[in-house]
Design a protein around this motif. Structure first.
Motif, PDB file in Angstrom:
ATOM      1  N   ARG A   1       0.838  -1.205   0.000  1.00 45.62           N
ATOM      2  CA  ARG A   1       0.000   0.000   0.000  1.00 45.62           C
ATOM      3  C   ARG A   1       0.878   1.263   0.000  1.00 45.62           C
ATOM      4  NH1 ARG A   1      -2.999  -1.957   3.642  1.00 45.62           N
ATOM      5  NH2 ARG A   1      -1.992  -0.971   5.406  1.00 45.62           N
ATOM      6  N   ILE A   2       1.909   1.273   0.820  1.00 43.95           N
ATOM      7  CA  ILE A   2       2.793   2.446   0.930  1.00 43.95           C
ATOM      8  C   ILE A   2       3.545   2.679  -0.374  1.00 43.95           C
ATOM      9  CG2 ILE A   2       4.903   3.280   2.052  1.00 43.95           C
ATOM     10  CD1 ILE A   2       3.791   1.727   4.598  1.00 43.95           C
ATOM     11  N   LEU A   3       4.183   1.628  -0.889  1.00 42.63           N
ATOM     12  CA  LEU A   3       4.992   1.778  -2.095  1.00 42.63           C
ATOM     13  C   LEU A   3       4.127   1.964  -3.346  1.00 42.63           C
ATOM     14  CD1 LEU A   3       7.792  -0.833  -1.400  1.00 42.63           C
ATOM     15  CD2 LEU A   3       7.905   1.641  -1.120  1.00 42.63           C
ATOM     16  N   GLY A   4       2.950   1.389  -3.338  1.00 43.73           N
ATOM     17  CA  GLY A   4       2.058   1.494  -4.487  1.00 43.73           C
ATOM     18  C   GLY A   4       1.554   2.896  -4.738  1.00 43.73           C
ATOM     19  N   LYS A   5       1.630   3.768  -3.744  1.00 43.01           N
ATOM     20  CA  LYS A   5       1.198   5.160  -3.892  1.00 43.01           C
ATOM     21  C   LYS A   5       2.235   6.025  -4.607  1.00 43.01           C
ATOM     22  CE  LYS A   5      -1.707   5.203   0.242  1.00 43.01           C
ATOM     23  NZ  LYS A   5      -1.886   5.768   1.582  1.00 43.01           N
ATOM     24  N   LEU A   6       3.453   5.510  -4.754  1.00 39.06           N
ATOM     25  CA  LEU A   6       4.524   6.300  -5.358  1.00 39.06           C
ATOM     26  C   LEU A   6       4.456   6.240  -6.882  1.00 39.06           C
ATOM     27  CD1 LEU A   6       7.463   5.194  -3.041  1.00 39.06           C
ATOM     28  CD2 LEU A   6       6.192   7.331  -2.939  1.00 39.06           C
TER      29      LEU A   6
ATOM     30  N   GLY B   1       5.670   5.918 -10.452  1.00 39.40           N
ATOM     31  CA  GLY B   1       6.828   5.244 -11.032  1.00 39.40           C
ATOM     32  C   GLY B   1       6.995   3.808 -10.584  1.00 39.40           C
ATOM     33  N   VAL B   2       6.316   3.411  -9.494  1.00 44.56           N
ATOM     34  CA  VAL B   2       6.378   2.024  -9.037  1.00 44.56           C
ATOM     35  C   VAL B   2       5.412   1.213  -9.890  1.00 44.56           C
ATOM     36  CG1 VAL B   2       5.882   0.450  -7.128  1.00 44.56           C
ATOM     37  CG2 VAL B   2       7.077   2.601  -6.689  1.00 44.56           C
ATOM     38  N   THR B   3       5.928   0.156 -10.533  1.00 44.92           N
ATOM     39  CA  THR B   3       5.088  -0.640 -11.432  1.00 44.92           C
ATOM     40  C   THR B   3       4.752  -2.017 -10.878  1.00 44.92           C
ATOM     41  OG1 THR B   3       7.039  -1.427 -12.629  1.00 44.92           O
ATOM     42  CG2 THR B   3       5.929   0.535 -13.493  1.00 44.92           C
ATOM     43  N   ASN B   4       5.593  -2.546  -9.974  1.00 43.60           N
ATOM     44  CA  ASN B   4       5.312  -3.864  -9.393  1.00 43.60           C
ATOM     45  C   ASN B   4       5.980  -3.975  -8.026  1.00 43.60           C
ATOM     46  OD1 ASN B   4       4.191  -6.588  -9.680  1.00 43.60           O
ATOM     47  ND2 ASN B   4       6.329  -7.229  -9.595  1.00 43.60           N
ATOM     48  N   ILE B   5       5.290  -4.652  -7.109  1.00 42.92           N
ATOM     49  CA  ILE B   5       5.828  -4.877  -5.763  1.00 42.92           C
ATOM     50  C   ILE B   5       5.626  -6.347  -5.438  1.00 42.92           C
ATOM     51  CG2 ILE B   5       5.692  -4.239  -3.320  1.00 42.92           C
ATOM     52  CD1 ILE B   5       4.054  -1.702  -4.501  1.00 42.92           C
ATOM     53  N   ASP B   6       6.722  -7.055  -5.195  1.00 43.37           N
ATOM     54  CA  ASP B   6       6.653  -8.470  -4.845  1.00 43.37           C
ATOM     55  C   ASP B   6       7.133  -8.623  -3.408  1.00 43.37           C
ATOM     56  OD1 ASP B   6       6.348 -11.293  -5.220  1.00 43.37           O
ATOM     57  OD2 ASP B   6       8.524 -11.424  -5.437  1.00 43.37           O
TER      58      ASP B   6
ATOM     59  N   GLY C   1      10.361   2.842 -12.325  1.00 46.03           N
ATOM     60  CA  GLY C   1      11.029   3.690 -13.303  1.00 46.03           C
ATOM     61  C   GLY C   1      11.937   4.687 -12.606  1.00 46.03           C
ATOM     62  N   ASP C   2      12.549   5.550 -13.412  1.00 47.74           N
ATOM     63  CA  ASP C   2      13.488   6.539 -12.874  1.00 47.74           C
ATOM     64  C   ASP C   2      12.809   7.651 -12.081  1.00 47.74           C
ATOM     65  OD1 ASP C   2      15.551   5.137 -14.033  1.00 47.74           O
ATOM     66  OD2 ASP C   2      15.550   6.343 -15.867  1.00 47.74           O
ATOM     67  N   ALA C   3      11.481   7.736 -12.156  1.00 44.95           N
ATOM     68  CA  ALA C   3      10.749   8.800 -11.456  1.00 44.95           C
ATOM     69  C   ALA C   3      10.813   8.639  -9.942  1.00 44.95           C
ATOM     70  CB  ALA C   3       9.298   8.826 -11.906  1.00 44.95           C
ATOM     71  N   VAL C   4      11.090   7.436  -9.468  1.00 45.58           N
ATOM     72  CA  VAL C   4      11.170   7.199  -8.020  1.00 45.58           C
ATOM     73  C   VAL C   4      12.520   6.559  -7.713  1.00 45.58           C
ATOM     74  CG1 VAL C   4      10.017   4.948  -8.116  1.00 45.58           C
ATOM     75  CG2 VAL C   4       9.995   6.234  -6.005  1.00 45.58           C
ATOM     76  N   THR C   5      13.157   7.041  -6.645  1.00 44.15           N
ATOM     77  CA  THR C   5      14.482   6.528  -6.276  1.00 44.15           C
ATOM     78  C   THR C   5      14.381   5.566  -5.096  1.00 44.15           C
ATOM     79  OG1 THR C   5      14.921   8.298  -4.693  1.00 44.15           O
ATOM     80  CG2 THR C   5      15.556   8.703  -6.997  1.00 44.15           C
ATOM     81  N   LYS C   6      15.426   4.775  -4.940  1.00 42.28           N
ATOM     82  CA  LYS C   6      15.444   3.849  -3.805  1.00 42.28           C
ATOM     83  C   LYS C   6      15.459   4.610  -2.487  1.00 42.28           C
ATOM     84  CE  LYS C   6      20.435   3.260  -4.266  1.00 42.28           C
ATOM     85  NZ  LYS C   6      21.497   2.354  -4.675  1.00 42.28           N
ATOM     86  N   GLU C   7      16.037   5.804  -2.487  1.00 42.94           N
ATOM     87  CA  GLU C   7      16.071   6.613  -1.266  1.00 42.94           C
ATOM     88  C   GLU C   7      14.675   7.069  -0.854  1.00 42.94           C
ATOM     89  OE1 GLU C   7      20.062   6.565  -3.085  1.00 42.94           O
ATOM     90  OE2 GLU C   7      18.121   7.130  -3.913  1.00 42.94           O
ATOM     91  N   VAL C   8      13.856   7.436  -1.831  1.00 48.06           N
ATOM     92  CA  VAL C   8      12.482   7.857  -1.542  1.00 48.06           C
ATOM     93  C   VAL C   8      11.687   6.675  -0.992  1.00 48.06           C
ATOM     94  CG1 VAL C   8      10.315   8.600  -2.615  1.00 48.06           C
ATOM     95  CG2 VAL C   8      12.436   9.777  -3.178  1.00 48.06           C
ATOM     96  N   MET C   9      11.843   5.519  -1.637  1.00 48.07           N
ATOM     97  CA  MET C   9      11.132   4.323  -1.164  1.00 48.07           C
ATOM     98  C   MET C   9      11.592   3.937   0.235  1.00 48.07           C
ATOM     99  SD  MET C   9      10.775   1.960  -4.573  1.00 48.07           S
ATOM    100  CE  MET C   9      12.480   2.077  -5.089  1.00 48.07           C
TER     101      MET C   9
END
Length: 73
Positions: free
Chosen positions: A21-26, A28-33, A46-54
């Protein structure tokens, strides 16, 4: 697309759903496993979201839930 893996101290499906739920709101996130047994979360994005933001979003949840969160080595 980029894959980023996090070590997350999930103990149940409720934790996994919260992470999704948290990551899906960002944007640029296309899949969460989520894998509760392995305590791993793999995010395709994608490049729109960084690992630091997540990581910042997951850390906020971690502080509230008492679960551990880190970028996987």
């Amino acid at each position: 697309m980029t894959e980023t893996v996090f070590d997350v101290g999930m103990t149940c499906d409720g934790c996994a759903n919260a992470v999704k739920r948290i990551l899906g709101k960002l944007d640029g996130v296309t899949n969460i496993d989520t894998n509760v047994d392995a305590k791993k979360v793999t995010v395709t994005h994608g490049d729109a979201v960084t690992k630091e933001v997540m990581l910042a979003k997951l850390t906020k949840w971690s502080e509230a839930s008492g679960k551990s969160v880190a970028l996987a080595a």
